[in-house]
Design an enzyme around this catalytic site. Sequence first.
Site, mmCIF file in Angstrom:
data_model
loop_
_atom_site.group_PDB
_atom_site.id
_atom_site.type_symbol
_atom_site.label_atom_id
_atom_site.label_comp_id
_atom_site.label_asym_id
_atom_site.label_seq_id
_atom_site.Cartn_x
_atom_site.Cartn_y
_atom_site.Cartn_z
ATOM 1 N N ARG A 79 34.095 38.180 41.203
ATOM 2 C CA ARG A 79 34.982 39.320 40.932
ATOM 3 C C ARG A 79 34.217 40.578 40.509
ATOM 4 O O ARG A 79 34.599 41.697 40.866
ATOM 5 C CB ARG A 79 35.996 38.911 39.853
ATOM 6 C CG ARG A 79 37.032 39.980 39.485
ATOM 7 C CD ARG A 79 37.984 39.422 38.437
ATOM 8 N NE ARG A 79 38.790 40.434 37.786
ATOM 9 C CZ ARG A 79 39.988 40.823 38.186
ATOM 10 N NH1 ARG A 79 40.523 40.275 39.258
ATOM 11 N NH2 ARG A 79 40.663 41.748 37.530
ATOM 12 N N ILE A 105 43.046 46.468 40.675
ATOM 13 C CA ILE A 105 42.781 45.091 41.066
ATOM 14 C C ILE A 105 43.596 44.226 40.116
ATOM 15 O O ILE A 105 43.589 44.438 38.905
ATOM 16 C CB ILE A 105 41.277 44.775 41.000
ATOM 17 C CG1 ILE A 105 40.993 43.345 41.462
ATOM 18 C CG2 ILE A 105 40.689 45.022 39.632
ATOM 19 C CD1 ILE A 105 39.500 43.041 41.591
ATOM 20 N N SER A 106 44.342 43.280 40.645
ATOM 21 C CA SER A 106 45.308 42.535 39.845
ATOM 22 C C SER A 106 44.642 41.632 38.813
ATOM 23 O O SER A 106 43.481 41.232 38.949
ATOM 24 C CB SER A 106 46.198 41.675 40.754
ATOM 25 O OG SER A 106 46.989 42.470 41.593
ATOM 26 N N GLN A 107 45.399 41.314 37.779
ATOM 27 C CA GLN A 107 45.008 40.327 36.778
ATOM 28 C C GLN A 107 44.645 39.017 37.477
ATOM 29 O O GLN A 107 45.353 38.564 38.366
ATOM 30 C CB GLN A 107 46.190 40.121 35.840
ATOM 31 C CG GLN A 107 46.057 39.016 34.837
ATOM 32 C CD GLN A 107 47.368 38.759 34.115
ATOM 33 O OE1 GLN A 107 48.369 39.437 34.360
ATOM 34 N NE2 GLN A 107 47.380 37.784 33.219
#
Length: 257
Positions: A79, A105-107
């Site tokens: 990530r 950017i999502s959790q």
Amino acid sequence: MSPFLLGERTMKALLLLVFAMVVVAREATAQDAPKDAQCVRERVAMVETIRAYARSAASALGQQGLSERVLEAMEQTKRHLFIPEQSCSIAYADRPMPIGLGQTISQPYIVALMTQLVEVAPDHVVLEVGTGSGYQAAVLAHLARKVCTIEIIPQLAETAAKTLRDLAYDNVSVRLGDGYDGWPECGPFDAIVVTAALGQPPPPLIEQLKVGGRLVMPVGPGYTTQQLTVVEKIAPDKTTTRAVALVRFVPFTRSQH
């Protein structure tokens, strides 16, 4: 000076050069090792956090929880390489992160949840709408045969394509465009993931979904609470829909044309 002596000296010079290169490489590796080790630790910790969330989310995931395939994909995906200029501790924190141009950017838990809900199999072709940094596409690439992802913002599409290419995600194709109309040439799709909020699932996406396939997306207005929704296509002209969790995504961006 004899030819043999000249060859011996040349060989010694070459050996010294190779030795110097090895020393430099080892020093560089030694400097990078602490950060790499920290990233591994942080990534493992992120997965454990996701496991903990999943144990308390039976209403969304059912009794089976998150599959090991999804958790392994999350652990294999670096990530921090999709969030430039951030430390490992920040990159792997279980929270959304800005990636510029008004996008996020999502959790990590939400990425894992959406990936689980869409039920990707090894032979599947998957469509993602909203490439962003390319992180969700990379997670899906560990699980599917092929991932087609669409991004409407040129800078994000270009950066994501380069990142995915540099990391050797050869089963991911990135396209610049309006994702509302899908990508017919790349489908039909076994699964579709939409990473931006809209009032209802786009009909072209439902049309490009195979019978038995699933679409997962946030349904509702942008910049407020939405329902993470699973649409399952049970016949050519019939779908079922269920809301599984409250989420908060950026709004779905359409082309001006």
